[in-house]
Design an enzyme around this catalytic site. Structure first.
Site, short mmCIF file in Angstrom:
data_model
loop_
_atom_site.label_atom_id
_atom_site.label_comp_id
_atom_site.label_asym_id
_atom_site.label_seq_id
_atom_site.Cartn_x
_atom_site.Cartn_y
_atom_site.Cartn_z
N HIS A 1 -9.36 0.83 4.97
CA HIS A 1 -8.07 1.01 5.66
C HIS A 1 -8.29 1.90 6.88
CE1 HIS A 1 -3.98 2.23 6.52
NE2 HIS A 1 -3.60 1.15 5.87
N SER B 1 3.47 -2.69 10.34
CA SER B 1 4.92 -2.66 10.55
C SER B 1 5.60 -3.98 10.18
CB SER B 1 5.24 -2.26 12.00
OG SER B 1 4.77 -0.95 12.26
N GLU C 1 -5.32 -5.66 10.41
CA GLU C 1 -4.32 -4.63 10.67
C GLU C 1 -4.62 -3.96 12.01
OE1 GLU C 1 -2.28 -3.14 6.92
OE2 GLU C 1 -4.14 -2.04 7.04
N GLY D 1 2.81 -1.25 4.34
CA GLY D 1 2.84 0.18 4.04
C GLY D 1 4.26 0.63 3.77
N GLY D 2 4.90 1.19 4.79
CA GLY D 2 6.23 1.81 4.64
C GLY D 2 7.24 0.96 3.90
N GLY E 1 2.39 1.68 10.90
CA GLY E 1 3.32 2.81 10.81
C GLY E 1 3.99 3.17 12.13
N ASN F 1 0.87 -1.19 0.00
CA ASN F 1 0.00 0.00 0.00
C ASN F 1 0.90 1.23 0.00
OD1 ASN F 1 -1.80 2.06 0.53
ND2 ASN F 1 -2.31 1.38 2.60
N TRP F 2 0.99 1.88 -1.17
CA TRP F 2 1.92 3.02 -1.30
C TRP F 2 1.38 4.29 -0.63
CZ3 TRP F 2 3.68 2.77 -7.19
CH2 TRP F 2 4.37 1.58 -7.38
N LYS F 3 0.13 4.29 -0.27
CA LYS F 3 -0.50 5.49 0.33
C LYS F 3 -0.26 6.71 -0.58
CE LYS F 3 -0.01 3.28 4.74
NZ LYS F 3 0.05 3.36 6.17
N GLU G 1 -6.72 4.28 8.05
CA GLU G 1 -6.54 5.72 7.82
C GLU G 1 -7.80 6.34 7.22
OE1 GLU G 1 -2.83 5.36 5.73
OE2 GLU G 1 -1.86 4.78 7.61
C1 PEP Z 1 -0.72 -0.14 6.20
O1 PEP Z 1 -0.85 1.05 6.09
O2 PEP Z 1 -1.56 -0.90 5.71
C2 PEP Z 1 0.45 -0.65 6.91
C3 PEP Z 1 0.43 -1.90 7.31
O3 PEP Z 1 1.47 0.23 7.12
P1 PEP Z 1 2.91 -0.12 7.73
O4 PEP Z 1 3.41 -1.38 7.07
O5 PEP Z 1 3.77 1.06 7.41
O6 PEP Z 1 2.72 -0.31 9.21
#
Ligand code: PEP
Length: 255
Positions: free
Chosen positions: A98, A216, A170, A237-238, A176, A9-11, A100
């Site tokens: 998600h 994470s 999640e 994500g990251g 994050g 997920n590049w956000k 967010e």
């Molecule tokens: C996400 O936003 O779906 C996510 C899991 O982010 P991260 O891997 O950065 O925690």
């Protein structure tokens, strides 16, 4: 029996040039790993990058999806993107719910059920995100919260319509933050989500349903999570923004 699915997920990150080189790098690295067919790998760029990314991914086996879609088919919804437009831009999948978006756009189960219906009508395969807040975990409410999220969004759909569904567990406190759920914590929730899916749609559906873990995930912790039978991949994500770290996670799924 379930093929793992690693989704990035590049956000709200990257541009056309960076996206193109990341996808080309991913395709080459995945092919060189061998066993490519034993792990699905997908990228979920911002809307504007979908056509570029879909073109770069064509013929590579990489999955391309969007991070959201609107609940209506078309109309006067300034700034929004319809599921059919997402599909037309080259996506086959869409992330819905998600944390967010739940936090920033107040998305709830009733809205997500409508978005799911729109996504399925457009032929998109959804990844439905669920997860508890830290205070909900601390209060011992994790399973009740994620069950309510799944039931609220999915109840009433015919099981056949949801054949392409993935659920991403999640925990919000892990997204994050650098704080990851332990494999034991994740497995407990995944088991219960699968039981919940069996109650809603029957045991055969539940046995096929892919449930990703997200929060994470890094190359360091990927193998310990992804080696669990209940964990069918990761929503990342990251660590999906950089070739080496994302491929490191894919390797964790193949280990
Ligand atoms: C996400 O936003 O779906 C996510 C899991 O982010 P991260 O891997 O950065 O925690």
């Amino acid at each position: 029996m379930r093929t793992p699915f690693i989704a990035g997920n590049w956000k709200m990150n990257l541009d056309r040039g960076l996206a193109r080189s990341l996808v080309q790098g991913l395709a080459a690295a995945r092919a060189s790993l061998g066993g490519a067919s034993s792990c699905d790998v997908g990228v979920f760029p911002p809307f504007t990058l979908l056509p570029e990314v879909a073109a770069a991914a064509a013929g590579t086996g990489l999955i391309v999806g969007a991070q959201d879609c609107h609940q209506e088919g078309k109309g006067a919804y300034t700034g929004c993107v319809a599921a059919a437009q997402v599909k037309d831009a080259g996506a086959t999948h869409v992330i819905l719910g998600h944390s967010e978006r739940r936090r920033d756009f107040r998305e709830d189960e009733a809205l997500l059920a409508r978005k799911l219906r729109a996504a399925l009508a457009a032929g998109l395969q959804p990844i439905l995100c669920v997860g508890e807040l830290l205070e909900e975990r601390d209060a011992g409410r994790t399973l009740a919260v994620v069950r309510a999220q799944v039931q609220g969004a999915l109840r009433g759909f015919p099981a056949a319509d949801l054949a392409g569904l993935t659920i991403a567990y999640e925990p919000v406190w892990a997204i994050g933050t650098g704080r990851t759920a332990t494999p034991e914590q994740a497995v407990e929730v995944h088991r219960d989500l699968r039981a919940c899916a069996a109650e809603l749609f029957g045991p055969a559906f539940a046995a096929r349903l892919r449930i990703q873990y997200g929060g994470s995930v890094t190359p360091k912790n990927a193998a310990s999570l992804l080696s669990q039978e209940e964990i069918d991949g990761a929503l990342v994500g990251g660590a999906s923004l950089e070739l080496d770290s994302f491929i490191g996670i894919v390797k964790g799924a193949l280990a």
